[in-house]
Design an enzyme around this catalytic site. Structure first.
Site, PDB file in Angstrom:
ATOM      1  CG  HIS A 189      -2.190  -0.918   0.859  1.00  0.00           C
ATOM      2  ND1 HIS A 189      -2.789  -1.717   1.673  1.00  0.00           N
ATOM      3  CD2 HIS A 189      -2.996  -0.473  -0.227  1.00  0.00           C
ATOM      4  CE1 HIS A 189      -3.786  -2.066   1.045  1.00  0.00           C
ATOM      5  NE2 HIS A 189      -3.988  -1.555   0.001  1.00  0.00           N
ATOM      6  CG  ASP A 455      21.219  -9.197 -21.140  1.00  0.00           C
ATOM      7  OD1 ASP A 455      22.306  -8.817 -20.407  1.00  0.00           O
ATOM      8  OD2 ASP A 455      20.325  -9.610 -21.042  1.00  0.00           O
ATOM      9  NE  ARG A 465      21.847  -5.644 -17.916  1.00  0.00           N
ATOM     10  CZ  ARG A 465      20.570  -6.128 -18.246  1.00  0.00           C
ATOM     11  NH1 ARG A 465      20.672  -6.874 -18.869  1.00  0.00           N
ATOM     12  NH2 ARG A 465      19.406  -5.655 -17.862  1.00  0.00           N
TER      13      ARG A 465
HETATM   14  C1  PEP Z   1      17.535  -6.451 -22.183  1.00  0.00           C
HETATM   15  O1  PEP Z   1      18.519  -7.235 -22.075  1.00  0.00           O
HETATM   16  O2  PEP Z   1      17.632  -5.575 -23.324  1.00  0.00           O
HETATM   17  C2  PEP Z   1      16.156  -7.103 -21.613  1.00  0.00           C
HETATM   18  C3  PEP Z   1      15.199  -6.168 -22.102  1.00  0.00           C
HETATM   19  O3  PEP Z   1      16.401  -7.633 -20.682  1.00  0.00           O
HETATM   20  P1  PEP Z   1      16.810  -7.652 -19.276  1.00  0.00           P
HETATM   21  O4  PEP Z   1      17.122  -6.092 -19.089  1.00  0.00           O
HETATM   22  O5  PEP Z   1      15.347  -8.036 -18.321  1.00  0.00           O
HETATM   23  O6  PEP Z   1      17.800  -8.424 -19.256  1.00  0.00           O
HETATM   24 MG    MG Z   2      18.156  -9.232 -21.192  1.00  0.00          MG
END
Ligand code: PEP
Ligand code: MG
Length: 570
Positions: A189, A455, A465
């Site tokens: 909530h 990715d 990343r």
């Molecule tokens: C990606 O890798 O761009 C994606 C959308 O998947 P996630 O960010 O969930 O790995």
């Molecule tokens: Mg991904």
């Protein structure tokens, strides 16, 4: 920098105020039988006092809720007036000779234990409500003063381990720029109220009460899910710019939310939302999403002690399908692994989790998990327009195996005479260079592609990343990544199919015209980004966007790519 679960979008800059609660200490002592009446009176007195306080909060908070029934304090009062609970507390005092506070605490613990055993995320979030009522009652029994929000007389960002709905309801919103809590999920909530009040909020921000100190200057960036402590001038300026744009977009929102995402020369693209749970649909609709381009189902697998059952998943997918009223919903099978670990699955210790056991690699190794999810998706497909999306594909064999499994499930459902969409579209994420390179073979097996640039960038550039040290190298505008994106789109079109994008680049306004010119068919993003992206699309000609894309794809450096884009946009 801290992040958590984005509960309510927006950006706030301000002084931090840490909420420290007076602890509730309960001694487990027994009472003498002659004191039974005294304890019972103590309980009734506190109960009445609590009801009176809640009545006041309820009246004050009526404007948060559409109607009386939705006002959660109505249900808080009903719980307190429950005769069964009252009987339990009284018998705990009279028969077990517990103090009033001990009897109440035992009752709350029991209720919370029962709720914890329920697998429903929504009901689980009700634990916060029970704690809220229980703590209020206990404080009244023990004469502990509840947090006095009236003392807040200047604008602050509140930081707390947890915030209860009744605490939020007592705040003077003139002074509350935003809040951050360590606990809570997006269906609690606290999060729901923050969204309806349109106050930026991040919940589940672990360790924030340790890392943030009173009077620290902080930025609550509820667009990018970031909390920045004592930022430098450059960061402040950068985020101020985002804030100004965000509020400008919000103003424009009502004007364009129902208009099509169409270029001046009549080329229409699909603008969709990325969601992580059912509640995100409210925002998706509010910001004018035409469909759901990515439902990250792995969140259904998190914050729990075992895998979600077929029924639980079915109910979640059915609700999303129904709430979207026959507009497409792309359900991605769970993408666990990498940075999304699930404690109860006993993951092997991996040196490189992002290159390890994740997504469909798990689904194909543990077919029971895949079957349960596919059954739930197919069963829910009769209630709307669902699509299946598989993450982390690297080979043709993988998609062929996955399709075989879908076929098996379809046969089983047919035998059981369960209705489902026999033509449910099947797509794959193109988020590995391997998949991009063999796109020509993959497209012949599927109905659509969805590019996962988060990715795809990481794997193409070999740049983690999530690693701050090398974040400068992580750039989806790299010619290598753009080359792959163009190849993926072209291949899908050659085979009469379409390509969407659900990575963050789809919601990056610097990339919009370029992606449009490259022929992207669907842009799927965090709902809050939809208006600004739609705005850009509506102001440009496809013809010009194509010219830009052609030039950009001839560049060999990021610097030249961004220069061309910036020149075009200014
Ligand atoms: C990606 O890798 O761009 C994606 C959308 O998947 P996630 O960010 O969930 O790995
Ligand atoms: Mg991904």
């Amino acid at each position: 920098m801290i992040s958590g679960i984005l509960a309510s979008p927006g950006i706030a800059f301000g002084k931090a105020l840490l909420l420290q609660e007076e602890p509730i200490i309960i001694y487990k002592k027994k009472i003498l039988p002659i004191n039974i009446h005294k304890e019972i009176n103590k309980f009734y007195h506190a109960k009445n006092q609590t009801i009176q306080q809640l009545e006041k909060i309820k009246n004050k908070s009526n404007n948060f809720f559409k109607n009386q029934e939705e006002n959660i304090f109505t249900s808080h009062i009903m719980i307190l007036e429950d005769k069964e609970l009252e009987k339990e507390i009284i018998s705990s005092i009279t028969e077990n000779l517990n103090t009033a506070e001990n009897a109440v605490e035992l009752m709350i613990s029991e209720q919370i234990k029962n709720l914890n055993n329920i697998k429903d995320e929504y009901l689980k979030n009700r634990i916060i409500d029970i704690r809220d009522i229980g703590n209020r009652l206990l404080k009244n029994i023990l004469n502990i003063h509840t947090m006095n929000f009236k003392i807040i007389k200047e604008k602050v960002i509140l930081i707390a381990r947890d915030l209860t709905p009744s605490e939020i309801a007592q705040m003077n919103f003139k002074y509350i720029l935003g809040f951050i809590t360590e606990l809570g999920g997006s269906t609690a909530h606290t999060a729901i109220m923050a969204r309806s009040l349109e106050i930026p909020a991040i919940v589940g921000a672990t360790n924030s009460t340790n890392q943030i100190k009173n009077n620290d200057f902080i930025i609550l960036d509820g667009i990018n899910n970031k909390i920045i402590i004592n930022p430098n001038q450059e960061t402040i300026k950068k985020i101020q710019k985002i804030q100004i744009e965000y509020y400008f977009q919000k103003k424009q929102l009502n004007k364009i939310r129902n208009l099509p995402s169409i270029t001046i020369d009549n080329h229409e693209v699909e603008i969709s939302a990325n969601i992580g749970n059912i509640n995100d649909i409210t925002n998706a609709k509010k910001y004018g999403a035409k469909s759901i381009g990515l439902y990250r189902t792995e969140f259904l697998f998190m914050e729990r002690s075992q895998l979600p059952s077929e029924e639980e998943q079915f109910l979640a997918y059915k609700e999303v399908a129904q709430k979207m009223h026959n507009k497409p919903v792309t359900i991605r099978t769970m993408d666990i692994g990498g940075d999304k670990e699930i404690p109860y699955m006993n993951f092997p210790k991996e040196e490189n989790p992002f290159l390890g056991w994740r997504a469909i690699r798990i689904s194909l190794d543990k077919k029971e998990i895949l079957h349960t999810q596919l059954k739930a998706i197919l069963r829910a497909s009769q209630f709307g327009k669902l699509r299946i999306l598989f993450p982390m594909i690297i080979s043709l064999e993988e998609i062929q195996s996955l399709k075989k499994e879908i076929q098996k499930i379809k046969i089983e459902l047919n035998q059981k005479k369960i209705i489902f969409d026999t033509n449910i579209p099947i797509g794959i994420m193109i988020e590995t260079p391997a998949a991009a390179i063999i796109a020509k073979f993959l497209i012949q097996e599927v109905d659509f592609f969805s590019i996962g640039t988060n990715d795809l960038t990481q794997y193409t550039l070999a740049v983690d990343r999530g690693n701050d040290v090398i974040s400068k190298l992580y750039n989806p505008f790299s010619p290598s990544v753009l080359y792959l994106i163009q190849k993926i789109i072209n291949v899908s079109h050659q085979y009469g199919k379409w390509t969407g994008m659900c990575g963050e680049l789809a919601g990056n306004e610097q990339a919009t015209i370029l992606l449009l010119g490259m022929g992207l068919d669907e842009f799927s993003m965090n709902p809050a980004f939809i208006p600004k992206i739609k705005n850009i699309i509506r102001k440009v000609k496809l013809h010009d966007a194509k010219k830009l894309a052609k030039k950009v794809l001839q560049q060999s450096t990021i610097q030249n790519v961004t220069k061309l884009i910036n020149n075009f946009m200014t």
